[in-house]
Write an enzyme that holds these catalytic residues in place. Structure first.
Site, PDB file in Angstrom:
ATOM      1  N   HIS A   7      -2.386  -2.304 -10.129  1.00 41.88           N
ATOM      2  CA  HIS A   7      -3.689  -1.182  -8.965  1.00 41.88           C
ATOM      3  C   HIS A   7      -4.737  -2.508  -8.713  1.00 41.88           C
ATOM      4  O   HIS A   7      -4.947  -2.704  -9.675  1.00 41.88           O
ATOM      5  CB  HIS A   7      -3.361  -0.054  -9.200  1.00 41.88           C
ATOM      6  N   ASP A  41       2.817   6.061  -6.933  1.00 42.57           N
ATOM      7  CA  ASP A  41       3.818   5.937  -5.860  1.00 42.57           C
ATOM      8  C   ASP A  41       5.251   5.871  -7.127  1.00 42.57           C
ATOM      9  O   ASP A  41       5.894   5.996  -6.675  1.00 42.57           O
ATOM     10  CB  ASP A  41       3.981   4.147  -4.490  1.00 42.57           C
ATOM     11  N   HIS A  99       0.724  -1.012  -0.249  1.00 43.72           N
ATOM     12  CA  HIS A  99      -0.353  -0.097   0.062  1.00 43.72           C
ATOM     13  C   HIS A  99       0.939   1.280   0.039  1.00 43.72           C
ATOM     14  O   HIS A  99       1.455   1.015  -0.839  1.00 43.72           O
ATOM     15  CB  HIS A  99      -1.261  -0.223   1.655  1.00 43.72           C
TER      16      HIS A  99
HETATM   17  N1  ACO Z   1       5.105  -6.071 -11.200  1.00 39.80           N
HETATM   18  C1  ACO Z   1       5.269  -7.676 -11.366  1.00 39.80           C
HETATM   19  N2  ACO Z   1       3.395  -8.334 -11.336  1.00 39.80           N
HETATM   20  C2  ACO Z   1       2.192  -7.783 -10.992  1.00 39.80           C
HETATM   21  C3  ACO Z   1       2.767  -6.356 -10.174  1.00 39.80           C
HETATM   22  C4  ACO Z   1       4.290  -5.976 -10.343  1.00 39.80           C
HETATM   23  N3  ACO Z   1       4.061  -5.122 -10.003  1.00 39.80           N
HETATM   24  N4  ACO Z   1       1.359  -6.386  -9.584  1.00 39.80           N
HETATM   25  C5  ACO Z   1       0.871  -6.840 -10.049  1.00 39.80           C
HETATM   26  N5  ACO Z   1       1.401  -7.978 -10.827  1.00 39.80           N
HETATM   27  C6  ACO Z   1       0.618  -9.867 -11.088  1.00 39.80           C
HETATM   28  C7  ACO Z   1       0.234 -10.454 -10.220  1.00 39.80           C
HETATM   29  O1  ACO Z   1       1.022 -11.172 -10.047  1.00 39.80           O
HETATM   30  C8  ACO Z   1      -0.407 -11.176 -10.365  1.00 39.80           C
HETATM   31  O2  ACO Z   1      -0.259 -12.124 -12.097  1.00 39.80           O
HETATM   32  P1  ACO Z   1      -0.930 -13.649 -12.115  1.00 39.80           P
HETATM   33  O3  ACO Z   1      -2.817 -13.029 -12.502  1.00 39.80           O
HETATM   34  O4  ACO Z   1      -0.491 -14.179 -13.447  1.00 39.80           O
HETATM   35  O5  ACO Z   1      -0.803 -14.492 -11.258  1.00 39.80           O
HETATM   36  C9  ACO Z   1      -1.718 -10.516 -11.595  1.00 39.80           C
HETATM   37  O6  ACO Z   1      -0.350  -9.172 -11.539  1.00 39.80           O
HETATM   38  C10 ACO Z   1      -2.742  -9.495 -10.736  1.00 39.80           C
HETATM   39  O7  ACO Z   1      -2.527  -8.816  -9.505  1.00 39.80           O
HETATM   40  P2  ACO Z   1      -2.726  -9.140  -8.105  1.00 39.80           P
HETATM   41  O8  ACO Z   1      -1.860  -9.088  -7.565  1.00 39.80           O
HETATM   42  O9  ACO Z   1      -3.906 -10.452  -7.875  1.00 39.80           O
HETATM   43  O10 ACO Z   1      -3.480  -7.853  -8.040  1.00 39.80           O
HETATM   44  P3  ACO Z   1      -3.984  -6.948  -6.586  1.00 39.80           P
HETATM   45  O11 ACO Z   1      -4.941  -5.987  -7.358  1.00 39.80           O
HETATM   46  O12 ACO Z   1      -4.454  -8.150  -5.923  1.00 39.80           O
HETATM   47  O13 ACO Z   1      -2.805  -6.278  -5.924  1.00 39.80           O
HETATM   48  C11 ACO Z   1      -1.394  -4.312  -5.896  1.00 39.80           C
HETATM   49  C12 ACO Z   1      -2.676  -4.673  -6.349  1.00 39.80           C
HETATM   50  C13 ACO Z   1      -1.015  -4.851  -4.972  1.00 39.80           C
HETATM   51  C14 ACO Z   1      -1.433  -2.741  -6.134  1.00 39.80           C
HETATM   52  C15 ACO Z   1      -0.459  -5.314  -6.645  1.00 39.80           C
HETATM   53  O14 ACO Z   1       0.115  -4.823  -7.826  1.00 39.80           O
HETATM   54  C16 ACO Z   1       1.014  -4.815  -6.642  1.00 39.80           C
HETATM   55  O15 ACO Z   1       1.786  -5.661  -5.592  1.00 39.80           O
HETATM   56  N6  ACO Z   1       2.147  -3.976  -6.751  1.00 39.80           N
HETATM   57  C17 ACO Z   1       3.267  -3.128  -6.028  1.00 39.80           C
HETATM   58  C18 ACO Z   1       3.447  -2.658  -4.906  1.00 39.80           C
HETATM   59  C19 ACO Z   1       2.086  -1.141  -5.331  1.00 39.80           C
HETATM   60  O16 ACO Z   1       2.846  -0.714  -6.447  1.00 39.80           O
HETATM   61  N7  ACO Z   1       1.759  -0.999  -4.492  1.00 39.80           N
HETATM   62  C20 ACO Z   1       1.537   0.779  -4.402  1.00 39.80           C
HETATM   63  C21 ACO Z   1      -0.114   0.264  -4.666  1.00 39.80           C
HETATM   64  S1  ACO Z   1      -0.786   1.977  -5.256  1.00 39.80           S
HETATM   65  C22 ACO Z   1      -1.126   2.314  -3.253  1.00 39.80           C
HETATM   66  O17 ACO Z   1      -2.258   1.659  -2.949  1.00 39.80           O
HETATM   67  C23 ACO Z   1      -0.549   3.635  -3.200  1.00 39.80           C
END
Ligand code: ACO
Length: 436
Positions: free
Chosen positions: A307, A363, A268
């Site tokens: 996201h 971010d 987050h």
């Molecule tokens: N890098 C690589 N792969 C990713 C990323 C990433 N940053 N984010 C998602 N994916 C992939 C997942 O592995 C998943 O792949 P799969 O379908 O093969 O299993 C797919 O994309 C879907 O992702 P989920 O994790 O299911 O998406 P979710 O909505 O649960 O997560 C989140 C969203 C937590 C923001 C995620 O994208 C992440 O961890 N990003 C990196 C951390 C980040 O930047 N967080 C800040 C968010 S903005 C905020 O809170 C202010």
């Protein structure tokens, strides 16, 4: 004419049910009437991580994740970032309308006159270890404010609530600045009521021996814009924590501390700190392709990418990129920007990221600006928490006045054992325990 209803047939009993659809949603409690017998509990909905469950009806922030649209109270974020100050936007989020001149003056006066911290709070902060994480200091100190303002527990009195809201918005930058100076071993600086919200924050962060701190106007405006962009984002993890803890009628300092704790995690608000670590690890533009390949092969994530709601470019990331250019004219260019831009270019051209609709989020670029301004990465999430306090409080107020809301209490699907026979100590079998 089509009806706003959903017809469900329970194949266990062949019985049909008609559920109303309101605002694109059916009520989860309507499923409880679907039973196989009178003593059956009824059907529940299972939705870990709230992937498709609206937990409230809200009129604060609108997001269209597919189109990359973000609006506060109906105003596009781009317009607010261009024309407003942060406190003006805070007023809008909390009270629903942009303030008239006199209203804004009173509001700014109220916030400015709540920036001082009780001296006991200062002593409390002095007790933290020199290397304590600023976010942990912030969370603990915000919770400790509940001991300074015990009257905050009366959450049913609107004027008392407003007083605590003003205190929290006023004091957040003071606590943040103290946690920053604590980690550097510098004496704390008291607020200066002549300065704007962001300029005063800069004063409390960076004033040394000069009699009066003069904030660079470009940097103060950039900080104000970053605060506007981070002020609210509807039902995210920390806002959900605020609403959930607030739903037990806990006082607003404790609920805000809980929300800030949720924000601190790397998935987050903590992601901005992780982005800088990642850019350090990549080291140079040439290493970007091999890093992206590693992520594509399942080793780690691209921090600052992806996201839950945006499946398009995060509109805040666009404004942040523009703000970065203004900041770099004052501070000089942060060389990490080149690595970040190359990362974005390669990732947005890569099938893995395209298919999953993974774009830079808020971010991705914010940390690069903060670092150019002189902040250490440990401070980045604290900078996020200051403005998000406004959103948390607006959502908290809305939750308290919503007749649909009750104490947040999810259901579970129990998958453990039942009615086991008690085994005396000497007859228990050894079983593997991984660690203590
Ligand atoms: N890098 C690589 N792969 C990713 C990323 C990433 N940053 N984010 C998602 N994916 C992939 C997942 O592995 C998943 O792949 P799969 O379908 O093969 O299993 C797919 O994309 C879907 O992702 P989920 O994790 O299911 O998406 P979710 O909505 O649960 O997560 C989140 C969203 C937590 C923001 C995620 O994208 C992440 O961890 N990003 C990196 C951390 C980040 O930047 N967080 C800040 C968010 S903005 C905020 O809170 C202010």
């Amino acid at each position: 004419m089509a009806q706003d209803t959903l017809t469900i047939v329970d194949n266990r009993t062949n019985r049909p049910y008609s559920l109303s659809i309101e605002g694109g949603a059916v009520r989860a409690t309507d499923f409880r009437q679907i039973k196989t017998s009178p003593d059956d509990f009824g059907v529940m909905t299972y939705d870990p991580a709230f992937m498709n469950t609206a937990s409230c009806r809200s009129s604060i922030t609108f997001i269209d994740g597919e189109r990359g649209i973000l609006e506060y109270r109906g105003y596009p974020i781009e317009v607010l970032a261009e024309h407003c100050t942060f406190l003006e936007v805070a007023y809008l989020l909390l009270f629903g309308e942009l303030p008239k001149e006199a209203e804004l003056k009173n509001w700014v006066h109220a916030i400015t006159h709540h920036t001082m911290l009780h001296e006991n709070t200062k002593k409390f902060m002095e007790g933290f270890r020199h290397d304590a994480h600023p976010m942990a200091m912030l969370v603990s100190t915000v919770a400790a404010l509940a001991t300074v303002y015990p009257e905050a527990r009366d959450i049913h009195d609107p004027s008392n609530r407003l007083l605590q809201i003003e205190r929290l918005i006023g004091k957040m930058p003071s606590i943040a600045a103290m946690s920053y100076r604590h980690s550097l071993g510098f004496p704390y600086v008291y607020p200066d009521n002549d300065l704007s919200y962001s300029a005063n924050f800069m004063n409390m962060l960076w004033k040394m021996v000069e009699p009066k701190y003069a904030a660079n106007p470009v940097l103060a405006r950039a900080l104000d814009i970053l605060f506007i962009l981070h002020a609210d984002h509807e039902q995210n993890c920390s806002t959900n924590a605020m609403r959930s803890v607030g739903s037990s009628h806990a006082d607003p300092y404790l609920a805000t501390a809980a929300a800030a704790a949720a924000l601190s995690g790397p998935l987050h608000g903590g992601a901005n700190e992780e982005v800088l670590k990642m850019l350090d690890e990549i080291g140079s533009r040439e290493n970007v392709p091999s890093y992206v390949k590693k992520v594509r092969e399942g080793h780690g994530k691209l921090m600052g990418f992806g996201h839950r709601v945006y499946k398009n470019y995060d509109p805040r990331a666009k404004i942040i990129k523009w703000t970065a250019e203004q900041v770099f004219e004052v501070t000089g260019r942060n060389p990490k920007l080149d690595i970040a831009m190359e990362l974005e270019r390669i990732a947005l051209d890569d099938d893995y990221f395209v298919q999953r609709k993974l774009y830079p989020n808020v971010d991705f670029y914010s940390g690069i600006i903060y670092q150019a301004m002189g902040f250490k990465p440990e401070m980045f999430t604290v900078l996020f928490a200051i403005p998000r306090t406004v959103g948390w409080l607006a959502q908290w107020q809305e939750m308290l006045s919503d007749v649909d809301q009750k104490i947040a209490r999810p259901r579970q699907i129990y998958i453990g054992q039942r009615a086991r026979q008690f085994v005396p100590m000497e007859k228990r079998a050894l079983h593997a325990v991984t660690s203590h």
